[in-house]
Enzyme design. Structure first.
Site, PDB file in Angstrom:
ATOM      1  N   TYR A  14       0.830  -1.207   0.000  1.00 36.21           N
ATOM      2  CA  TYR A  14       0.000   0.000   0.000  1.00 36.21           C
ATOM      3  C   TYR A  14       0.867   1.260   0.000  1.00 36.21           C
ATOM      4  O   TYR A  14       2.090   1.188   0.073  1.00 36.21           O
ATOM      5  CB  TYR A  14      -0.904  -0.008   1.223  1.00 36.21           C
ATOM      6  N   SER A 251       8.020   0.640   9.078  1.00 37.63           N
ATOM      7  CA  SER A 251       7.869  -0.341   8.013  1.00 37.63           C
ATOM      8  C   SER A 251       6.617  -1.184   8.183  1.00 37.63           C
ATOM      9  O   SER A 251       6.121  -1.392   9.282  1.00 37.63           O
ATOM     10  CB  SER A 251       9.094  -1.263   7.972  1.00 37.63           C
ATOM     11  N   LYS A 252       6.149  -1.662   7.069  1.00 40.18           N
ATOM     12  CA  LYS A 252       4.938  -2.461   7.042  1.00 40.18           C
ATOM     13  C   LYS A 252       5.072  -3.722   7.881  1.00 40.18           C
ATOM     14  O   LYS A 252       4.214  -4.062   8.674  1.00 40.18           O
ATOM     15  CB  LYS A 252       4.646  -2.841   5.589  1.00 40.18           C
ATOM     16  N   ARG A 253       6.211  -4.382   7.700  1.00 39.11           N
ATOM     17  CA  ARG A 253       6.411  -5.656   8.362  1.00 39.11           C
ATOM     18  C   ARG A 253       6.349  -5.524   9.888  1.00 39.11           C
ATOM     19  O   ARG A 253       5.713  -6.313  10.565  1.00 39.11           O
ATOM     20  CB  ARG A 253       7.766  -6.249   7.940  1.00 39.11           C
ATOM     21  N   GLY A 256       2.926  -2.577  10.720  1.00 41.31           N
ATOM     22  CA  GLY A 256       1.574  -2.866  10.259  1.00 41.31           C
ATOM     23  C   GLY A 256       0.884  -1.723   9.558  1.00 41.31           C
ATOM     24  O   GLY A 256       1.514  -0.859   8.952  1.00 41.31           O
TER      25      GLY A 256
END
Length: 541
Positions: A14, A251-253, A256
RNA sequence: GACCGGUUCGUCUAGGGGUUAGGACACCGCCCUUUCACGGCGGCAACACGGGUUCAAAUCCCGUACCGGUUACCA
């Protein structure tokens, strides 16, 4: 020369808030200079790029109001051009074939293994040590013709340095010795990022590259490619990164959906508010002002005002009240309570509609919610729209809707609050906040008798309507002034405090413990609902 | 490891040789009030550390620490 900038995300997830901010700065820069803002999707990583991600990026940008001025460019469709650029450099002797067999990518922790390898090398690695660098042209051709796979690497000169003036970080210099002979074309024929970026930026006529600081060292490699290609490089400006609490990269990881722009849209943020907040993350006009319209941002933005230090995006995962940066929440609330109603109302309409709380009567033919409506928050009862003060049948009308929204928006933080906390204003089907029931009802058991009794009294005093010959109502209308007088008398009669009665009523009428003046709430709910809810025993059980 | 950057209240930041180091969010207190997350007033709270240069350093220089980025046939 007309300024042309681009936002170039890779569609591997995203839209990250940091990327969104980069897009915003590019947009502001372009608008201010009378230039063009372009969008390029860097989808050359076939394995990780998805159409869904591209859609999400497009959606996010549209939400923020950052519309590209020209057609979106997909990097993958330019692969042929990238390839021929690599071959041109090869033919000119500025690049060479590297026949070293491709190393197997070691899965998940690529970054860590790269770091480990580099550390092990003690920083003394000779960047020009590739044995194929000096392979004769004949030999190289021969092996290629024999079908041996090869990557094409740029032949970085042995001595010298790349230099450029960064719009944010100032003069940058890097010795050639610190830059490897970077791969331009993979052995499977796919162009690599640095080559693709340079080729596309040239092709798109980009004059100013504004992007994240993670590309600062890439810039030196890219300048090398510009030089090899014989094209003057554009201006560069790098933006500090946005970090998570604790100073780690957001970060996404790890963090979230907190980093996803769509999270904010879905949580009821106003695009204008979030844009404003984002603009201030890493940039300042050097003045004590916080609220900026898009036009003001365009006027005031400057690369000189962009910081070199990264900002922390503050949030507490397990705290519902501070689930994201508290300044962002404050700013959204500030926008909700101060923005022109004509701009807010359509957004509230959408929110109510998706919560199935919207009624067409709120926007009858000829009365668009986008028409300019003055705020009635500070207006006295006499100055209000007729439909508000007169109870039914106007209750539920356009005027009622506008007045109600204006009233309840004062304490709301997001658009979601209109359908959540504010649900009781639009529906009979609402929940009671247990804390409110405890604090305002159960603590005063007498209220279980008093409140229904109050309802009966309301009914007898305000219930029947008498009109004179002119059609004017002559008995007590259910308005703040009349209600106040009456409730005060009733409270005195029962020998309790006004607050007890009012807050009990508030809980029964709205399901929550907070809200506007209770007199306004009575009025806005109207006599009929007020009576019904005061009598209801649902909350008591 | 090497290269490149960064470091002012908890957070976002202003200030770039002389300031009581300013504002905003958050937090706390008081006021208003029928509640409150609105509003008003007030408070707490910062120049990473060590050396220099200077009459004077948060501000200039050097070093240290810490943090971040990069160091891929990812983008």
């Amino acid at each position: 020369m007309t300024v042309r900038v681009r936002f170039a995300p890779s569609p591997t997830g995203y839209l990250h808030v940091g990327a969104a901010r980069a897009a915003l700065y590019n947009y502001l820069f372009a608008r201010q200079k009378g230039g063009k803002f372009l969008l390029r999707i860097e989808d050359t990583d076939l394995a990780r790029s998805t159409d869904e991600s591209t859609r999400s990026i497009l959606e996010g940008l549209a939400w923020l109001g950052l519309h590209p001025d020209e057609e979106v460019v997909f990097q993958s469709s330019n692969a042929g051009k990238h390839r021929s650029a690599a071959h041109k450099l090869l033919a000119e002797g500025r690049a060479y074939r590297d026949f070293t067999p491709k190393a197997e990518p070691n899965d998940a922790n690529v970054k860590d293994s790269i770091k480990d390898r580099a550390r092990a090398a003690q920083g003394v690695k000779d960047m020009r040590a590739n044995p194929f660098r000096e392979l004769s042209a004949d030999e190289s051709e021969k092996r290629a013709a024999a079908g041996e796979p090869f990557a094409i690497r740029l032949k970085v000169p042995k001595s010298g340095a790349t230099e450029f003036d960064d719009g944010v970080f100032g003069r940058q210099r890097r010795e050639y010795a610190d830059t490897e002979d970077l791969v331009l074309l993979r052995s499977d024929g796919h162009p690599l990022y640095n080559l693709a970026v340079v080729c596309d930026d040239i092709e798109m006529g980009i004059t100013d590259v504004i992007r994240g600081q993670d590309h600062l060292t890439n810039t030196h490699k890219q300048i090398l490619i510009y030089e090899a290609l014989g094209v003057p490089p554009p201006h560069f400006a790098h933006l500090p990164l946005i970090l998570a609490p604790g100073g780690k990269k957001l970060s996404k990881r790890i963090h979230g959906e907190i980093v996803s722009l769509t999270t904010y849209r879905d949580a009821g943020f106003l695009a204008a508010a979030f844009r404003n907040f984002l603009a201030l993350m890493g940039w300042s006009a050097g003045e004590e002002k916080e609220i900026y319209s898009l036009d003001e941002l365009i006027e005031k933005f400057s690369l000189a005002g962009v910081h070199r230090s990264s900002a922390i995006f503050n949030y507490e995962p397990n705290n519902p009240k501070r689930w994201t940066d508290d300044k962002a929440i404050w700013m959204n609330a500030e926008y909700i309570r101060t923005m022109p109603l004509a701009e807010l109302l359509p957004l509230v309409k959408e929110e109510l509609r998706s919560a199935k709380l919207w009624r067409e009567e709120y926007e009858p033919d000829g009365r668009a919610l986008t028409e300019t409506v003055p705020s009635t928050a500070d207006a006295g009862p006499d100055e209000r729209p007729a439909g508000v003060a007169l109870d039914l049948p106007e209750h539920g009308s356009y005027d009622w809707f506008v007045y109600t929204i204006d009233l309840i928006r004062q304490r709301f933080f997001t658009l979601k609050d209109f359908s959540g906390q504010g649900r009781a204003y639009f529906s009979e089907d609402f929940d009671f906040d247990p804390a409110a029931v405890e604090k305002n009802l159960k603590k005063f058991p007498e209220l279980q008798q008093w409140l229904p009794e109050l309802a009966d009294r309301f009914e007898s005093v305000f219930g029947e309507e008498w009109y004179n010959d002119l059609g004017e109502r002559v008995n007590h209308p259910f308005t703040e002034t009349n209600i106040e007088e009456f409730v005060k008398a009733f409270t005195e009669e029962k020998g309790t405090k006004l607050g007890v009665m009012m807050n009990g009523a508030r809980t029964l009428l709205t399901g929550v413990a907070v809200g506007p003046s209770m007199l306004s709430v009575f009025e806005v709910m109207g006599l009929e609902k007020t009576i019904r809810r005061l009598k209801s025993q649902v909350a008591w059980n």
